[in-house]
Design a protein around this motif. Structure first.
Motif: not given
Length: 481
Positions: A211, A215, A225, A227-228, A230-232, A234-235
């Motif tokens: 992950a 990112g 910035t 979403p994918t 930032l999500g990666s 965070a994951a």
């Protein structure tokens, strides 16, 4: 006894050739990246995935590979690794798109993570006498390590003459021979007392680093910035926290966190991450610099990158001896400082810089990193109990591979970000080399302050004969624990 020697000779040949194939694939791909970019119509992000898909799987499965070899049989896992690696090489050579090539590289990484540790475990089991084992491992490391130096030239020749698929097809005859000979002559061995396989730890580690890598690589193309992205990130944080929680509670974790209470162990592995980061991250761009910035052919570019690997092959055998004489801290700190200064010097080369003013910078980089690899692995081993030496060596190799994954991702992101801001590819490369050099020099200051000096002869560092620590001691010297 007379009947054992030929079997040992066959075993040594088979294990050396298997590791040679793995190490060759570490460096042969770099020379073919420009041709891959042209024929597959991909951008820098695609090239990063071609490299990191392989390194990521090797990094995350290397420790588990040693446990699998002990538990299910070293011969069985070695031959399975050879079969997967060979089949994956054929898939890579036939890949019609970038996606198929990356999938093939993932399978190659899985095969290498099984093949590499099992090869050394087989060798260690066949040589129970310590002195004979040291000589065998030294020969194994030296012969298989030739793959590191041969990779750039072989990749340049094959890609220039036949196109990039040829760099993977070269593994087919080697793999077929290894399977035929291994099935007939290798003897099975296993360790019935090996620890249980840490499936949750292995899965979480792959997902966490995967992950983070996604990112870092895709952030330059999709936007930091998005979403994918930032999500990666965070994951990655959540998965890393879960991994640490699982490892702290397991009776037999793949990564015993208690080892990091030893300062020598923690500092040496932190420095190894930096070595992998700077060495692999900068090497990713060497051929691209010569082809895209200076206009060299693929073959000529491959030859022009040789000073790095040749310096490492020449200097590496002396690194362990120097560490035994002067201590880990001095040798590692000097090596990191030299490598960092070499990278900073590379950050000042341009399209019109003559090769006579480039090759020595590459030599300095290779020399510096050669002085760090074996002593850092030796320091990690020196920090733990003797029976944990194989595990410590495996963790050291894993941290270097994690650094390599991050190096390709981060330095590639730097180049992409600079280009997105209107800078040229050349300017982006200069920034990436300067960043790698700065991190490496900072690591030299870090080890100079915190890496404990060895107070005894460092036998663990002496057997290292190769530029790659995997070619010396891997997580799988389980038969010696």
């Amino acid at each position: 006894m007379a009947g054992v020697r030929p079997n040992r000779a066959v075993l040594l040949t088979v294990t050396c050739l298997g590791q040679f194939m793995v190490l060759l694939d570490n460096t042969i791909v770099g020379a073919a990246l420009p041709d891959m970019q042209h024929r597959l119509h991909t951008q820098l992000t695609g090239l990063q995935w071609i490299v990191d898909a392989y390194v990521l799987l090797v990094a995350m499965l290397l420790l588990s590979g040693g446990v699998f070899a002990d538990r299910f049989g070293r011969k069985r896992l070695y031959l399975a690794g050879v079969a997967v690696f060979t089949a994956a090489s054929v898939l890579c050579s036939l890949a019609p798109t970038l996606g198929w090539l990356v999938a093939g590289r993932v399978l190659q990484g899985i095969g290498a993570a099984a093949l590499s540790p099992a090869s050394l475990a087989l060798l260690a089991a066949a040589y129970p006498v310590p002195q004979e084992r040291v000589r065998a491992i030294g020969l194994w490391a030296g012969l298989s390590g030739i793959g590191l130096a041969a990779g750039p030239v072989a990749g340049g020749v094959l890609a220039d003459a036949f196109g990039w698929p040829a760099i993977f097809l070269v593994n087919l005859p080697v793999g077929v021979v290894l399977l035929a000979v291994g099935l007939r002559h290798l003897r099975e061995s296993r360790n019935p007392d090996s620890p249980a396989i840490d499936v949750p730890g292995t899965v979480l580690s792959v997902l966490a680093v995967g992950a983070l890598t996604y990112g870092l690589i895709e952030g330059g193309a999709r936007g930091w910035t998005a979403p994918t992205i930032l999500g990666s990130f965070a994951a990655a944080v959540v998965l890393l926290a879960a991994f640490l929680a699982v490892e702290a509670r397991r009776a037999a974790p793949m990564l015993p966190l208690r080892l990091f209470r030893q300062r020598l162990f923690t500092v040496s592995n932190t420095a190894m991450v930096v070595v992998g980061f700077a060495l692999m991250g900068s090497s990713f761009f060497f051929s691209q610099f010569f082809v895209y910035v200076q206009g060299s052919s693929i073959l000529r570019a491959a030859l022009q990158t040789l000073p790095v690997s040749l310096a490492m092959v020449v200097v590496s055998p002396y690194a362990g001896r120097l560490a035994a004489r002067y201590g880990f801290r001095i040798v590692v700190t000097v090596g990191l400082a030299v490598a960092g200064l070499g990278l900073l010097a590379l950050g000042t080369v341009h399209a019109d810089t003559g090769y006579g003013n480039v090759w020595w910078r590459l030599t300095v980089v290779g020399t510096g990193f050669a002085l760090t690899l074996s002593p850092l692995t030796g320091a990690a081993i020196h920090a733990v109990r003797p029976q944990e030496g194989g595990l410590a060596s495996g963790i050291s190799s894993t941290t270097r591979q994690i650094g390599a994954v991050l190096g390709v991702a981060v330095l590639g992101a730097i180049v992409r970000t600079r280009q997105a801001g209107g800078a040229s590819f050349e300017t982006g490369l200069d920034t990436a080399f300067l960043a790698a050099g700065t991190v490496t020099v900072a690591a030299a200051a870090f080890t100079g302050l915190w890496l404990s000096r060895s107070k005894s002869a460092v036998e663990s560092a002496v057997p290292h004969r190769s530029a790659d620590p995997d070619a010396v001691t891997t997580p799988n010297e389980v038969s010696t624990r």
